[in-house]
Design a protein around this motif. Structure first.
Motif, PDB file in Angstrom:
ATOM      1  N   LEU A 175      45.004 -55.485  20.108  1.00  0.00           N
ATOM      2  CA  LEU A 175      45.913 -54.716  19.265  1.00  0.00           C
ATOM      3  C   LEU A 175      47.147 -54.269  20.046  1.00  0.00           C
ATOM      4  CD1 LEU A 175      46.839 -53.283  16.740  1.00  0.00           C
ATOM      5  CD2 LEU A 175      45.263 -51.407  17.270  1.00  0.00           C
ATOM      6  N   ALA A 176      46.952 -53.781  21.268  1.00  0.00           N
ATOM      7  CA  ALA A 176      48.102 -53.331  22.061  1.00  0.00           C
ATOM      8  C   ALA A 176      49.063 -54.476  22.335  1.00  0.00           C
ATOM      9  CB  ALA A 176      47.616 -52.717  23.375  1.00  0.00           C
ATOM     10  N   LEU A 177      48.545 -55.677  22.536  1.00  0.00           N
ATOM     11  CA  LEU A 177      49.391 -56.846  22.771  1.00  0.00           C
ATOM     12  C   LEU A 177      50.236 -57.154  21.540  1.00  0.00           C
ATOM     13  CD1 LEU A 177      50.123 -59.232  24.653  1.00  0.00           C
ATOM     14  CD2 LEU A 177      48.194 -60.474  23.662  1.00  0.00           C
ATOM     15  N   TYR A 178      49.611 -57.134  20.379  1.00  0.00           N
ATOM     16  CA  TYR A 178      50.366 -57.359  19.140  1.00  0.00           C
ATOM     17  C   TYR A 178      51.445 -56.290  18.956  1.00  0.00           C
ATOM     18  CZ  TYR A 178      47.199 -60.979  17.325  1.00  0.00           C
ATOM     19  OH  TYR A 178      46.498 -62.145  17.129  1.00  0.00           O
ATOM     20  N   ARG A 179      51.082 -55.037  19.206  1.00  0.00           N
ATOM     21  CA  ARG A 179      52.047 -53.948  19.014  1.00  0.00           C
ATOM     22  C   ARG A 179      53.224 -54.076  19.983  1.00  0.00           C
ATOM     23  NH1 ARG A 179      49.672 -48.484  19.746  1.00  0.00           N
ATOM     24  NH2 ARG A 179      51.599 -47.824  18.698  1.00  0.00           N
ATOM     25  N   LYS A 180      52.942 -54.404  21.219  1.00  0.00           N
ATOM     26  CA  LYS A 180      54.011 -54.542  22.206  1.00  0.00           C
ATOM     27  C   LYS A 180      54.970 -55.664  21.816  1.00  0.00           C
ATOM     28  CE  LYS A 180      54.876 -54.994  27.175  1.00  0.00           C
ATOM     29  NZ  LYS A 180      54.255 -55.131  28.515  1.00  0.00           N
ATOM     30  N   ALA A 181      54.435 -56.703  21.197  1.00  0.00           N
ATOM     31  CA  ALA A 181      55.267 -57.836  20.785  1.00  0.00           C
ATOM     32  C   ALA A 181      56.006 -57.561  19.482  1.00  0.00           C
ATOM     33  CB  ALA A 181      54.401 -59.080  20.638  1.00  0.00           C
ATOM     34  N   GLY A 182      55.708 -56.445  18.828  1.00  0.00           N
ATOM     35  CA  GLY A 182      56.381 -56.124  17.576  1.00  0.00           C
ATOM     36  C   GLY A 182      55.800 -56.810  16.365  1.00  0.00           C
ATOM     37  N   VAL A 183      54.575 -57.341  16.499  1.00  0.00           N
ATOM     38  CA  VAL A 183      53.914 -57.983  15.353  1.00  0.00           C
ATOM     39  C   VAL A 183      53.410 -56.900  14.407  1.00  0.00           C
ATOM     40  CG1 VAL A 183      51.983 -59.453  14.624  1.00  0.00           C
ATOM     41  CG2 VAL A 183      53.234 -59.966  16.744  1.00  0.00           C
ATOM     42  N   PRO A 184      53.727 -56.967  13.120  1.00  0.00           N
ATOM     43  CA  PRO A 184      53.203 -55.964  12.198  1.00  0.00           C
ATOM     44  C   PRO A 184      51.682 -56.062  12.104  1.00  0.00           C
ATOM     45  CG  PRO A 184      54.323 -57.717  10.999  1.00  0.00           C
ATOM     46  CD  PRO A 184      54.592 -57.954  12.447  1.00  0.00           C
ATOM     47  N   PHE A 185      51.028 -54.913  11.975  1.00  0.00           N
ATOM     48  CA  PHE A 185      49.575 -54.912  11.888  1.00  0.00           C
ATOM     49  C   PHE A 185      49.127 -53.957  10.800  1.00  0.00           C
ATOM     50  CE2 PHE A 185      50.300 -51.180  14.454  1.00  0.00           C
ATOM     51  CZ  PHE A 185      49.274 -50.304  14.104  1.00  0.00           C
ATOM     52  N   VAL A 186      47.931 -54.235  10.277  1.00  0.00           N
ATOM     53  CA  VAL A 186      47.278 -53.335   9.339  1.00  0.00           C
ATOM     54  C   VAL A 186      45.851 -53.127   9.815  1.00  0.00           C
ATOM     55  CG1 VAL A 186      48.711 -54.070   7.412  1.00  0.00           C
ATOM     56  CG2 VAL A 186      46.527 -55.218   7.810  1.00  0.00           C
ATOM     57  N   LEU A 187      45.278 -51.982   9.474  1.00  0.00           N
ATOM     58  CA  LEU A 187      43.891 -51.682   9.801  1.00  0.00           C
ATOM     59  C   LEU A 187      43.028 -51.959   8.575  1.00  0.00           C
ATOM     60  CD1 LEU A 187      44.490 -48.324  11.713  1.00  0.00           C
ATOM     61  CD2 LEU A 187      43.926 -50.541  12.732  1.00  0.00           C
ATOM     62  N   ARG A 195      57.169 -65.321  17.262  1.00  0.00           N
ATOM     63  CA  ARG A 195      57.358 -65.885  15.922  1.00  0.00           C
ATOM     64  C   ARG A 195      56.726 -64.991  14.862  1.00  0.00           C
ATOM     65  NH1 ARG A 195      56.298 -72.037  13.653  1.00  0.00           N
ATOM     66  NH2 ARG A 195      56.440 -71.493  11.445  1.00  0.00           N
ATOM     67  N   MET A 196      55.526 -64.505  15.127  1.00  0.00           N
ATOM     68  CA  MET A 196      54.873 -63.626  14.158  1.00  0.00           C
ATOM     69  C   MET A 196      55.692 -62.363  13.930  1.00  0.00           C
ATOM     70  SD  MET A 196      50.854 -64.069  15.305  1.00  0.00           S
ATOM     71  CE  MET A 196      50.210 -63.008  13.987  1.00  0.00           C
ATOM     72  N   ALA A 197      56.254 -61.825  14.999  1.00  0.00           N
ATOM     73  CA  ALA A 197      57.094 -60.637  14.860  1.00  0.00           C
ATOM     74  C   ALA A 197      58.357 -60.956  14.078  1.00  0.00           C
ATOM     75  CB  ALA A 197      57.438 -60.088  16.247  1.00  0.00           C
ATOM     76  N   ARG A 198      58.992 -62.051  14.415  1.00  0.00           N
ATOM     77  CA  ARG A 198      60.256 -62.426  13.755  1.00  0.00           C
ATOM     78  C   ARG A 198      60.058 -62.718  12.267  1.00  0.00           C
ATOM     79  NH1 ARG A 198      61.037 -67.029  16.163  1.00  0.00           N
ATOM     80  NH2 ARG A 198      60.360 -68.305  14.398  1.00  0.00           N
ATOM     81  N   ASP A 199      58.965 -63.423  11.945  1.00  0.00           N
ATOM     82  CA  ASP A 199      58.733 -63.861  10.569  1.00  0.00           C
ATOM     83  C   ASP A 199      57.921 -62.868   9.746  1.00  0.00           C
ATOM     84  OD1 ASP A 199      60.114 -66.093  11.342  1.00  0.00           O
ATOM     85  OD2 ASP A 199      58.357 -67.413  11.434  1.00  0.00           O
ATOM     86  N   GLY A 200      57.547 -61.752  10.360  1.00  0.00           N
ATOM     87  CA  GLY A 200      56.785 -60.757   9.620  1.00  0.00           C
ATOM     88  C   GLY A 200      55.408 -61.240   9.220  1.00  0.00           C
ATOM     89  N   ILE A 201      54.730 -61.950  10.102  1.00  0.00           N
ATOM     90  CA  ILE A 201      53.358 -62.424   9.847  1.00  0.00           C
ATOM     91  C   ILE A 201      52.409 -61.369  10.399  1.00  0.00           C
ATOM     92  CG2 ILE A 201      51.679 -64.251  10.282  1.00  0.00           C
ATOM     93  CD1 ILE A 201      54.113 -66.139  10.669  1.00  0.00           C
TER      94      ILE A 201
END
Length: 507
Positions: free
Chosen positions: A401-413, A373-379
């Motif tokens: 972080l690797a889990l979020y990236r693999k799922a396609g969730v956008p991230f910022v540092l 959902r986070m990946a789909r909705d751009g959260i």
């Protein structure tokens, strides 16, 4: 606005550079490819990597607390100026006078008069030299980190202008163009605290009705306070004569009003209502947040209530953006049941646009669906590597972080509290490379994401990750007009110009 027409003149060459590389695969390497090759050549040389990353444009720092961004030395300098005192405890604090009382000495001239105490104070007001095994040290990095705020708080009172100047100075020196920082106006705190003796009944509508008549005056006072503080910061940094602004003066600030989740329920609701009103009434306040240790007993007991408070207020102020601290927890810090729902409720109940920390994601019920959902909705998730290490002990392969990236969730540092942690955003980029294996392309994408998922108003410059919006597909009046109408797109354009210069320069 920074030279919008001049920026638009180079639209195709700057923004479509990567697309041109794909169209002509046999052409010479692009500046981006050459820069990536340079990065790969130095990635194991930490000193060279630090030089490279400091110069690299980083866009924005979206998870930043204004009071935690100043360094201990800044607070001691303000204590010196303000005639405050430093206690002589094992863990010194900055306190009000008189300074001739037992256990206190003047902060004025302390660095020269008592260098040992001055250095001990820096350690006490930050994570510098923290050693849990040392005599008098706090039991954990978690406890030391959160305790610092009370120790230096007195020195920050009335110093909003200097604090804004400090955060802009640190950002400019770190090649950061935008900082979204959490800070509350004085009037907001006064209004919220006036409800401390009001019993909480659970009636959201009734509580809001009691607060609403006071909100316009609070917003007006807040605007005056921040007008004066920003003018003070401009004077301190010599910005008034700069056209266009450069260096620290060019750093753009956005503010998030927040609630402190460990306070009485009526006060938390009043803080949240005030923060929503500020975000609607003053464009400098770009969003709402909730802060304080998430593992505190009050935070845990009231977590679901706080998310429902935000849900209710968000329905009254649907255009206000939310960046919520959620999932700043790990196994052992709290019971397993507390790890199962915090990020989910921030997303599903409160409607968060971004999640701060999100460290407990792997412990959440239905984590795969939540990530999807986070990946789909751009959260987007705000990743704070040093903070998660010193507070939670989560780092390296244990970090999600690797889990979020693999799922396609956008991230910022982000930095979280760079002064307390004694870091900068370059340090977080370096840790992302060394500990998380990020490449130059990953870092560049994170820098772009920091503006894409910022709460700066206006439409994005980007129609897709590799193409600008139609108005800026070519230089001309249409692009000039588009940029003039969007603070977000203007910041993004500035970042692209900075990348163009960075990748064109030899290093």
């Amino acid at each position: 606005m920074i030279g919008v027409k001049r920026l638009a003149g180079a639209a195709l060459s700057v923004l479509l550079l990567s697309g041109a590389a794909h169209a002509a695969p046999k052409a010479a390497p692009t500046p981006e490819a050459r820069t990536a090759a340079r990065f790969d050549a130095i990635v194991k040389d930490r000193a060279q990597l630090r030089l490279f990353l400091r110069a690299m444009p980083k866009g924005g720092d979206l998870h930043n607390h204004l009071s935690g961004a100043a360094y201990a030395e800044d607070f001691l300098a303000w204590a010196d100026e303000g005639g405050l005192c430093v206690t002589t405890d094992v863990l010194p604090s900055i306190v009000a006078g008189p300074c001739d009382a037992p256990g206190k000495v003047p902060a004025k001239g302390l660095a020269a008069a008592n260098t040992a105490l001055y250095n001990r104070a820096i350690n006490s007001l930050s994570m510098r030299s923290y050693n849990p095994g040392a005599d008098g040290a706090m039991a954990s990095g978690h406890d030391q980190f959160f305790a610092t705020f009370n120790r230096f708080g007195a020195a920050g009172d009335g110093k909003l202008g200097p604090m804004l100047a400090v955060v802009r100075d640190y950002a400019a020196g770190d090649t950061v163009g935008y900082v979204e920082t959490s800070v509350n106006p004085t009037a907001m705190g006064d209004l919220a605290w006036s409800f401390k003796d009001t019993p909480w009944t659970g009636d959201f509508a009734g509580a809001l009705a009691a607060i609403q008549p006071k909100l316009p005056a609070m917003v007006a006072q807040a605007r005056q306070e921040f007008d004066a503080a920003e003018a003070d910061a401009d004077r301190r940094q010599g910005c008034l004569a700069q056209k266009p602004r450069t260096g620290p003066c060019a750093v753009v600030l956005g503010y998030q009003g927040f609630a402190v989740r460990i306070l009485p329920r009526s006060v938390v609701f009043a803080q949240l209502a005030s923060a929503f009103a500020l975000a609607e009434g003053d464009p400098r306040f770009v969003g709402v947040n909730i802060v304080a240790p998430e593992d505190h007993p009050v935070s845990l007991a009231d977590y679901d209530l706080h998310m429902r408070m935000i849900q209710f207020l968000h329905a009254q102020y649907p255009n206000v953006k939310l960046s919520l601290h959620a999932g700043e927890l790990t196994l052992g810090l709290v019971t397993p049941r507390e790890l199962r729902f915090h990020v989910r409720e921030a997303v599903e109940t409160a409607g968060a646009n971004r999640i701060g920390h999100g460290v407990d994601i792997a412990y959440e019920d239905g984590a795969h669906d939540l990530l999807a959902r986070m990946a789909r909705d751009g959260i987007a998730v705000e990743i704070n590597l040093t903070s998660n290490d010193v507070i939670l002990g989560v780092k390296g392969a244990d970090h999600p972080l690797a889990l979020y990236r693999k799922a396609g969730v956008p991230f910022v540092l982000s930095t979280d509290d760079e002064g307390v942690s004694r870091i900068d955003l370059t340090n977080e980029y370096l840790r992302a490379v060394v500990e998380q294996g990020l490449t130059y392309a990953d870092l560049k994408a994170a820098a772009r994401a920091s503006l894409e998922y910022s709460f700066l108003p206006g439409p994005s410059l980007w129609a897709s990750p590799r193409a600008p919006v139609a108005a800026c597909a070519k230089a001309g009046p249409a692009c000039d007009t588009f940029l003039a109408g969007s603070r977000k797109a203007t910041a993004q354009w500035r970042l692209e110009r900075e990348f163009q210069a960075f990748e064109a320069s030899p290093r």
